[in-house]
Design a protein around this motif. Structure first.
Motif, PDB file in Angstrom:
ATOM      1  N   PHE A   1      40.216 -63.875 -38.816  1.00 31.28           N
ATOM      2  CA  PHE A   1      40.892 -64.856 -37.973  1.00 31.28           C
ATOM      3  C   PHE A   1      42.363 -64.475 -37.833  1.00 31.28           C
ATOM      4  N   LYS A   2      42.644 -63.609 -36.892  1.00 33.38           N
ATOM      5  CA  LYS A   2      44.013 -63.166 -36.637  1.00 33.38           C
ATOM      6  C   LYS A   2      44.687 -64.107 -35.643  1.00 33.38           C
ATOM      7  N   ASP A   3      46.012 -64.248 -35.797  1.00 29.97           N
ATOM      8  CA  ASP A   3      46.757 -65.094 -34.869  1.00 29.97           C
ATOM      9  C   ASP A   3      46.821 -64.445 -33.499  1.00 29.97           C
ATOM     10  N   ASP A   4      46.604 -65.233 -32.463  1.00 31.58           N
ATOM     11  CA  ASP A   4      46.789 -64.756 -31.103  1.00 31.58           C
ATOM     12  C   ASP A   4      48.275 -64.471 -30.880  1.00 31.58           C
ATOM     13  N   PRO A   5      48.632 -63.374 -30.225  1.00 31.32           N
ATOM     14  CA  PRO A   5      50.052 -63.040 -30.052  1.00 31.32           C
ATOM     15  C   PRO A   5      50.873 -64.153 -29.406  1.00 31.32           C
ATOM     16  N   GLN A   6      50.262 -64.891 -28.456  1.00 33.09           N
ATOM     17  CA  GLN A   6      51.000 -65.962 -27.802  1.00 33.09           C
ATOM     18  C   GLN A   6      51.179 -67.177 -28.706  1.00 33.09           C
ATOM     19  N   GLU A   7      50.379 -67.269 -29.757  1.00 33.65           N
ATOM     20  CA  GLU A   7      50.477 -68.391 -30.682  1.00 33.65           C
ATOM     21  C   GLU A   7      51.184 -68.034 -31.975  1.00 33.65           C
ATOM     22  N   ALA A   8      51.409 -66.740 -32.213  1.00 30.85           N
ATOM     23  CA  ALA A   8      51.858 -66.272 -33.523  1.00 30.85           C
ATOM     24  C   ALA A   8      53.177 -66.920 -33.946  1.00 30.85           C
ATOM     25  N   GLU A   9      54.156 -66.955 -33.038  1.00 27.11           N
ATOM     26  CA  GLU A   9      55.463 -67.516 -33.398  1.00 27.11           C
ATOM     27  C   GLU A   9      55.351 -69.012 -33.689  1.00 27.11           C
ATOM     28  N   PHE A  10      54.572 -69.718 -32.876  1.00 31.73           N
ATOM     29  CA  PHE A  10      54.376 -71.146 -33.093  1.00 31.73           C
ATOM     30  C   PHE A  10      53.686 -71.409 -34.427  1.00 31.73           C
ATOM     31  N   LEU A  11      52.630 -70.644 -34.726  1.00 34.87           N
ATOM     32  CA  LEU A  11      51.894 -70.846 -35.975  1.00 34.87           C
ATOM     33  C   LEU A  11      52.764 -70.524 -37.184  1.00 34.87           C
ATOM     34  N   GLU A  12      53.599 -69.510 -37.078  1.00 33.94           N
ATOM     35  CA  GLU A  12      54.488 -69.171 -38.186  1.00 33.94           C
ATOM     36  C   GLU A  12      55.478 -70.310 -38.443  1.00 33.94           C
ATOM     37  N   ARG A  13      55.968 -70.912 -37.364  1.00 30.87           N
ATOM     38  CA  ARG A  13      56.882 -72.052 -37.514  1.00 30.87           C
ATOM     39  C   ARG A  13      56.184 -73.232 -38.166  1.00 30.87           C
ATOM     40  N   ILE A  14      54.960 -73.506 -37.757  1.00 30.21           N
ATOM     41  CA  ILE A  14      54.217 -74.627 -38.330  1.00 30.21           C
ATOM     42  C   ILE A  14      53.929 -74.380 -39.807  1.00 30.21           C
ATOM     43  N   ARG A  15      53.639 -73.139 -40.173  1.00 30.62           N
ATOM     44  CA  ARG A  15      53.406 -72.834 -41.591  1.00 30.62           C
ATOM     45  C   ARG A  15      54.667 -73.061 -42.410  1.00 30.62           C
ATOM     46  N   ASP A  16      55.813 -72.762 -41.825  1.00 28.28           N
ATOM     47  CA  ASP A  16      57.069 -73.058 -42.520  1.00 28.28           C
ATOM     48  C   ASP A  16      57.264 -74.565 -42.664  1.00 28.28           C
ATOM     49  N   GLU A  17      57.003 -75.314 -41.598  1.00 24.49           N
ATOM     50  CA  GLU A  17      57.197 -76.761 -41.638  1.00 24.49           C
ATOM     51  C   GLU A  17      56.229 -77.434 -42.601  1.00 24.49           C
ATOM     52  N   ALA A  18      55.058 -76.846 -42.780  1.00 28.08           N
ATOM     53  CA  ALA A  18      54.082 -77.436 -43.702  1.00 28.08           C
ATOM     54  C   ALA A  18      54.578 -77.429 -45.138  1.00 28.08           C
ATOM     55  N   GLU A  19      55.483 -76.508 -45.459  1.00 32.08           N
ATOM     56  CA  GLU A  19      55.997 -76.401 -46.818  1.00 32.08           C
ATOM     57  C   GLU A  19      57.256 -77.229 -47.036  1.00 32.08           C
ATOM     58  N   LEU A  20      57.779 -77.857 -45.983  1.00 35.53           N
ATOM     59  CA  LEU A  20      59.001 -78.640 -46.114  1.00 35.53           C
ATOM     60  C   LEU A  20      58.707 -79.998 -46.749  1.00 35.53           C
ATOM     61  N   GLU A  21      59.764 -80.633 -47.252  1.00 31.67           N
ATOM     62  CA  GLU A  21      59.634 -81.958 -47.839  1.00 31.67           C
ATOM     63  C   GLU A  21      59.647 -83.021 -46.748  1.00 31.67           C
ATOM     64  N   GLU A  22      59.110 -84.184 -47.059  1.00 28.84           N
ATOM     65  CA  GLU A  22      59.184 -85.306 -46.139  1.00 28.84           C
ATOM     66  C   GLU A  22      60.609 -85.861 -46.127  1.00 28.84           C
ATOM     67  N   TYR A  23      61.044 -86.298 -44.954  1.00 25.41           N
ATOM     68  CA  TYR A  23      62.386 -86.885 -44.841  1.00 25.41           C
ATOM     69  C   TYR A  23      62.336 -88.325 -45.332  1.00 25.41           C
ATOM     70  N   ASP A  24      63.285 -88.676 -46.196  1.00 20.28           N
ATOM     71  CA  ASP A  24      63.376 -90.027 -46.745  1.00 20.28           C
ATOM     72  C   ASP A  24      64.741 -90.594 -46.391  1.00 20.28           C
ATOM     73  N   VAL A  25      64.770 -91.520 -45.426  1.00 17.96           N
ATOM     74  CA  VAL A  25      66.039 -92.090 -44.985  1.00 17.96           C
ATOM     75  C   VAL A  25      66.675 -92.930 -46.089  1.00 17.96           C
ATOM     76  N   THR A  26      65.891 -93.348 -47.078  1.00 18.44           N
ATOM     77  CA  THR A  26      66.432 -94.130 -48.191  1.00 18.44           C
ATOM     78  C   THR A  26      67.527 -93.364 -48.929  1.00 18.44           C
ATOM     79  N   ILE A  27      67.369 -92.063 -49.058  1.00 26.82           N
ATOM     80  CA  ILE A  27      68.369 -91.246 -49.763  1.00 26.82           C
ATOM     81  C   ILE A  27      69.710 -91.293 -49.025  1.00 26.82           C
ATOM     82  N   ASP A  28      69.665 -91.208 -47.690  1.00 27.30           N
ATOM     83  CA  ASP A  28      70.908 -91.233 -46.918  1.00 27.30           C
ATOM     84  C   ASP A  28      71.559 -92.608 -46.958  1.00 27.30           C
TER      85      ASP A  28
END
Length: 743
Positions: free
Chosen positions: A494-521
């Motif tokens: 299952f290789k990434d389609d070239p037209q989707e590769a950049e988008f999928l790479e961005r989504i994989r990065d976002e999947a590892e990010l923390e949830e935003y908590d406005v309470t902290i601010d």
């Protein structure tokens, strides 16, 4: 621009029409269970009305399930349902117009991205018996047996992709102006929801109000000096005016945004554990009931919790306070320049540790209180967090102001215990070198400057730089571990389609990010307001420091949201919640603290006589009388200010609501109350749409007619839920084979 002529740059900003991504984690020891649950998950999403696509995650053990509402009619119906619900609960002043297939009503009230994402998220997470898919991340799924679907065990997170085009425009716009205007706040609301927009509105109004104490504080610093009763009175009055003004402004914004009273529409917590079912005596509906007596008894545990905070955090702060005084002002032996860092090291180690442990305890206690709704749960949790932050932020200054200076001559002799301890490490018969002790007149001022300047800079760096550094460090560690273990990447078909590769790479990065908590601010701003209310009489330039900090803070918070956190779920809110009570408490306490500081130090500032300070010189009856007088004056002024602001502050949102209600009342008078409101019968307008496999396939084939558009082609890789299930099972099988091969 023709679809085939779209540039790669435009494509890099595209979200491929994705509403939400479900991050699905596959445990190496439970691939069979994960596969069966995956089939159930895709089936549940499809039956709810979502089109799905599955792709590889960052790791072989993870899948990314992309979802979007399959039908425009489903979106319109769900939005209309939500608007009708708002009307029935009194959030809207009039009934919503029907949203037709031609989008007639969208001219006056278009469907915003936040509204679309909110109804989509509710469809994904709503329990199955209420028409949703029942999907919740494992950390928030219901703990009641048989309530949470099996696939929630493997759901790591649910997030919407960031809108890169909006993010870039937003950040560029904010760098070119001092404060956001109402249009900027509306754009934030349309993208991230009212809850996030309300925080930026609060930050804007607070920063604007800081201009006066900054200017007056600079004049007081030049002409009046510290501990001025004139500055204390003006600063206390400013705190009252801002607190009461924000309450009016908050209500006006809620009306302008159409969310006043939205707190009455409560979303149930999946973790709520009910004891029995009962009948609501008013509505006749079946409701889940938990004993209020049990909850009250568990709420009483907040008293020992507060005591534990005082003992743990207060004990560390008091101990370090005493050690610091001994080392800096009594001890005069070898290694003094290094030993002065000892209190800081102790605080750095133990303070965050105890804070983290107490925060976990606060979470457990709040869970134990077992609230039905998320708002009630968060309000209780914020109260406990405020106790923790009050101690860590203010206790050190309180000790200096009300213990060190007035009672130092009585307490310092008891610091001999440190002298006896250090004496053991000196040669026998050699006396420990000490110096004659005297009160440090600049200690309180230096502490206030540290917390209002240095600590603000450190917090800003920790908020912006640390998440980026932490992600880089984790990636480096994972790479080193993989190389050390000679792990080879999984061979996948299952290789990434070239037209989707950049988008999928961005989504994989976002999947590892923390949830935003406005309470902290919110917590940062409220604690900052506390420094200004409680202690700025010591250093009148405090507000100037906060103006500079908040200008940077507004932009760093924007950067945090768009780069360091997943896109916030666009929840609605009509208030800053429990933080409003915290503001009122700090404003009231500031009148007491400022009056006490002026009484104690007004005649001693500059060090002229402070070295002769003795607790026996303090007329405690006069101090108590001063505090009581200041408090009563504060409460009286608050009543007056509240009444005046309600009359003089412009409230365009409230005036608009009055005009709408007046027009509606006149219309009912003309029509006799019949047929006066378009779409008055909600039952005739809502009508659920039947979603079938055939209808989804028809939608997909219609999309295929638009040739050459990657956003459309993305959803044609798997034409129906069966193909999504087939591809997902193959990916899970690949991971299972890879895991067995490693063994």
């Amino acid at each position: 621009m023709a679809p085939s002529e779209r540039s790669d740059q435009d494509l890099s900003k595209s979200n491929f029409d994705v509403d939400y991504v479900i991050h699905y984690e596959i445990p190496p020891t439970a691939t069979a269970e994960a596969e069966a649950a995956f089939i159930q998950l895709i089936t549940a999403l499809s039956s709810t009305g979502f089109t799905t696509e599955v792709r590889r995650g960052r790791k072989p053990s993870s899948l990314l399930i992309f979802t979007k509402l399959a039908s425009p009619n489903l979106l319109r119906n769900q939005v209309y349902r939500a608007r009708v619900q708002d009307w029935l609960y009194g959030v809207r002043p009039d009934a919503p117009a029907k949203i037709t297939a031609e989008g007639e009503s969208e001219e006056s009230e278009p469907i915003t991205p936040a509204e679309r994402l909110r109804v989509a998220y509710l469809l994904i997470t709503r329990p199955k018996d209420e028409g949703g898919a029942g999907v919740s991340p494992a950390n928030v799924a219901s703990s009641s047996p048989g309530v949470s679907p099996a696939y929630n065990r493997f759901v790591k997170s649910i997030f919407a992709p960031h809108d890169k085009a909006f993010n870039r425009t937003w950040l560029a716009k904010w760098t070119s102006k001092y404060q956001p205007d109402d249009n900027d706040l509306s754009e934030i609301r349309d993208q991230f929801g009212e809850k996030v927009a309300l925080y930026f509105a609060f930050l804007r109004e607070y920063s604007r109000f800081l201009l006066f104490p900054a200017a007056f504080g600079f004049a007081a610093w030049l002409l009046l000096g510290p501990y001025s009763w004139v500055y204390a009175v003006v600063n206390a009055l400013w705190g009252v005016v801002f607190f009461e003004y924000w309450k009016v402004r908050e209500e006006d914004l809620a009306v302008s945004w159409g969310v006043r009273g939205v707190g009455r529409i409560q979303h149930p917590r999946p973790q709520f554990k009910w004891e029995r079912e009962g009948i609501d005596p008013v509505t006749g509906q079946v409701v889940k009931v938990y004993s209020p007596v049990k909850r009250f008894l568990r709420q009483l545990l907040q008293i020992p919790f507060a005591a534990a905070c005082v003992v743990a955090l207060g004990g560390v702060i008091v101990s370090c306070f005493a050690i610091e005084i001994f080392i800096t002002e009594v001890y005069n032996g070898p290694f003094k320049q290094y030993l002065t860092f000892l209190p800081t090291i102790i605080l750095t180690i133990f303070n965050p540790t105890f804070t983290a442990l107490l925060t976990i305890l606060a979470e457990r206690l709040t869970e134990l209180e077992n609230y039905e709704t998320q708002d009630a749960h968060m309000a209780s949790f914020v109260q406990k967090i405020f106790v923790i932050n009050f101690i860590t932020s203010y206790l050190g200054i309180f000790l200096t102001a009300f213990v060190y200076v007035p009672f130092a001559k009585v307490l310092v002799p008891y610091l001999d215990i440190f002298q006896f301890t250090v004496q053991k490490f000196t040669p026998e018969g050699v006396a420990l070198p000490t110096k004659s002790w005297e009160i440090n007149p600049d200690r309180l001022t230096k502490q206030v400057i540290y917390f209002t300047v240095t600590a603000q800079i450190v917090n800003l760096a920790m908020e912006v730089i640390m998440p980026w550094a932490k992600r880089k460090a984790f990636k480096t560690v994972e790479k080193v571990q993989a190389e050390r273990n000679n792990e080879k990447p999984i061979e996948t078909q299952f290789k990434d389609d070239p037209q989707e590769a950049e988008f999928l790479e961005r989504i994989r990065d976002e999947a590892e990010l923390e949830e935003y908590d406005v309470t902290i601010d919110y917590r940062e701003m409220v604690i900052q307001f506390g420094y200004l209310s409680l202690f700025s009489v010591v250093w009148p330039l405090t507000a100037i420091s906060f103006i500079i900090n908040n200008w940077i803070e507004a932009r760093s918070d924007a950067v945090k949201i768009i780069t360091h956190c997943q896109r916030p779920i666009p929840w609605r809110s009509d208030t800053i919640g429990p933080w409003l009570r915290s503001l009122g408490f700090l404003s009231w306490l500031g009148s007491i603290t400022s009056s006490a500081l002026v009484f104690l130090f007004h005649h001693h500032h500059g060090g002229a006589h402070i070295d002769d300070y003795s607790p026996w010189d303090i007329p405690f009856w006069a101090l108590l009388l001063t505090i009581m007088f200041a408090e009563h004056v504060y409460l009286g002024v608050q009543i007056v200010v509240r009444g005046v602001l309600r009359k003089v502050v412009e409230t365009p949102g409230l005036e608009k609501e009055r005009a709408e209600r007046f027009a509606l009342r006149k219309m009912f008078e003309r029509t006799g109350g019949v047929g006066g409101v378009e779409g008055g019968k909600a039952s005739e307008q809502v009508g659920g749409e039947k979603i079938t496999r055939e209808s989804l396939e028809d939608d997909a084939r219609r999309l295929a007619e638009v040739e050459g558009m990657p956003e459309k082609m993305f959803w044609l890789r798997q034409r129906n839920p069966d193909e999504t299930i087939q591809v997902g099972r193959a990916m899970i099988a690949e991971f299972a084979n890879h895991t067995r091969a490693k063994k």
